[in-house]
Design a protein around this motif. Structure first.
Motif, PDB file in Angstrom:
ATOM      1  N   ARG A 261       0.791  -1.237   0.000  1.00 40.72           N
ATOM      2  CA  ARG A 261       0.000   0.000   0.000  1.00 40.72           C
ATOM      3  C   ARG A 261       0.824   1.288   0.000  1.00 40.72           C
ATOM      4  O   ARG A 261       0.284   2.352  -0.313  1.00 40.72           O
ATOM      5  N   PHE A 262       2.103   1.223   0.371  1.00 40.46           N
ATOM      6  CA  PHE A 262       2.859   2.440   0.587  1.00 40.46           C
ATOM      7  C   PHE A 262       4.199   2.403  -0.157  1.00 40.46           C
ATOM      8  O   PHE A 262       5.253   2.662   0.424  1.00 40.46           O
ATOM      9  N   ALA A 263       4.129   2.087  -1.413  1.00 38.76           N
ATOM     10  CA  ALA A 263       5.338   2.037  -2.242  1.00 38.76           C
ATOM     11  C   ALA A 263       6.000   3.402  -2.293  1.00 38.76           C
ATOM     12  O   ALA A 263       5.328   4.437  -2.370  1.00 38.76           O
ATOM     13  N   GLY A 264       7.319   3.420  -2.204  1.00 37.26           N
ATOM     14  CA  GLY A 264       8.064   4.655  -2.285  1.00 37.26           C
ATOM     15  C   GLY A 264       8.387   5.273  -0.939  1.00 37.26           C
ATOM     16  O   GLY A 264       9.133   6.246  -0.869  1.00 37.26           O
ATOM     17  N   PHE A 265       7.837   4.714   0.133  1.00 31.08           N
ATOM     18  CA  PHE A 265       8.132   5.231   1.458  1.00 31.08           C
ATOM     19  C   PHE A 265       9.523   4.787   1.899  1.00 31.08           C
ATOM     20  O   PHE A 265       9.956   3.670   1.602  1.00 31.08           O
ATOM     21  N   SER A 266      10.212   5.653   2.619  1.00 29.33           N
ATOM     22  CA  SER A 266      11.520   5.295   3.180  1.00 29.33           C
ATOM     23  C   SER A 266      11.295   4.466   4.428  1.00 29.33           C
ATOM     24  O   SER A 266      10.519   4.861   5.312  1.00 29.33           O
ATOM     25  N   LYS A 267      11.987   3.328   4.508  1.00 27.96           N
ATOM     26  CA  LYS A 267      11.767   2.416   5.627  1.00 27.96           C
ATOM     27  C   LYS A 267      12.868   2.521   6.671  1.00 27.96           C
ATOM     28  O   LYS A 267      14.046   2.682   6.330  1.00 27.96           O
ATOM     29  N   PRO A 268      12.513   2.429   7.949  1.00 28.32           N
ATOM     30  CA  PRO A 268      13.529   2.460   9.020  1.00 28.32           C
ATOM     31  C   PRO A 268      14.238   1.118   9.107  1.00 28.32           C
ATOM     32  O   PRO A 268      13.755   0.110   8.582  1.00 28.32           O
TER      33      PRO A 268
END
Length: 270
Positions: A261-268
């Protein structure tokens, strides 16, 4: 008949015991409901689709409270109206807590949409003209993020010795295009696009307004200190329900929701 009644009674006791054991083991018995605050958009949706289902399986009732600004969620958390919130990065949390004398702490970082530079009037960044108007967040920490990007573009330079992370309009040494900077509340930035040449919009508000991350002419490469986080009251950090929230964010199930659902988000990394 006597044996049947005894067997049925025994089965009922076993089922009841198993049910009670499951409830007391899975959910914090002292916290049947978790009130979770977030700004409307991706961070409330992350809770809705990735966190709430997990916590409800463990026996909690989860209520999501949405906000349209960056002030009320921390005040509501501090006074007990919320049990956790997700909308801010660590620099904002630290400064807000210091300024308002609040005992709030980071629990876990979350996948984050980057701040971006958007426009309804121009095709490329090369179209910038002298005297162009640029709206940007008016809160200290997010304004600094925008100014860092302006400096990367070469549209402004900062005074010598200024820490970019703490920079503001006052720290700009040169502005070769004579840009007119227009500070606005972060939630109002998408609406400003019809009135300004360019607007820096935080990722959550961009998505909530129907903008796509790929629509931005420039997207921030998010450093760890600008990743959003879940905040809780410092006194609650070791409570079982808080640990359950952290485990839900670190789970494979949540990771799957982010990928879908959240493609392109930076992941921790945590």
């Amino acid at each position: 008949m006597k044996h049947f009644r005894l067997a049925r009674a025994a089965a009922f006791v076993i089922a009841l015991s198993a049910s009670l054991t499951s409830i007391s083991y899975a959910a914090d018995p002292g916290k049947p409901e978790i009130r979770f605050g977030a700004t409307a958009g991706p961070y409330s949706d992350q809770i809705r689709y990735g966190i709430k289902p997990q916590l409800e399986k463990e026996g909690y009732k989860v209520t999501i409270v949405e906000f349209s600004d960056y002030v009320q969620p921390n005040l509501a958390l501090a006074d007990g109206a919320l049990d956790a919130n997700a909308f801010q990065h660590e620099i904002y949390l630290k400064k807000f807590s210091e300024d308002h004398k609040l005992a709030l702490s980071e629990l876990v970082k979350v996948p984050t949409a980057p701040i971006g530079l958007y426009t309804h009037k121009h095709k490329t960044l090369n179209d910038v003209k002298d005297g162009a108007t640029v709206s940007l967040p008016n809160d200290v920490t997010n304004q600094a993020r925008a100014i860092i990007l302006l400096q990367q573009l070469g549209w402004v330079t900062l005074k010598a010795g200024v820490d970019p992370v703490k920079s503001s309009e006052r720290d700009i040494a040169s502005n070769p295009h004579k840009l007119k900077l227009v500070p606005l509340e972060a939630a109002q930035l998408p609406r400003s696009l019809d009135d300004v040449d360019y607007a820096f919009v935080n990722g959550n508000f961009a998505l909530a307004a129907g903008l796509k991350l790929t629509d931005a002419l420039l997207l921030e490469k998010i450093p760890p200190y600008y990743l959003n986080l879940v905040a809780v009251r410092t006194a609650d950090l070791n409570k079982p329900y808080v640990k359950d929230i952290a485990n839900a964010y670190r789970s494979a199930a949540f990771g799957k929701v982010i990928d879908e659902r959240f493609a392109g988000f930076s992941k921790p990394s945590n």
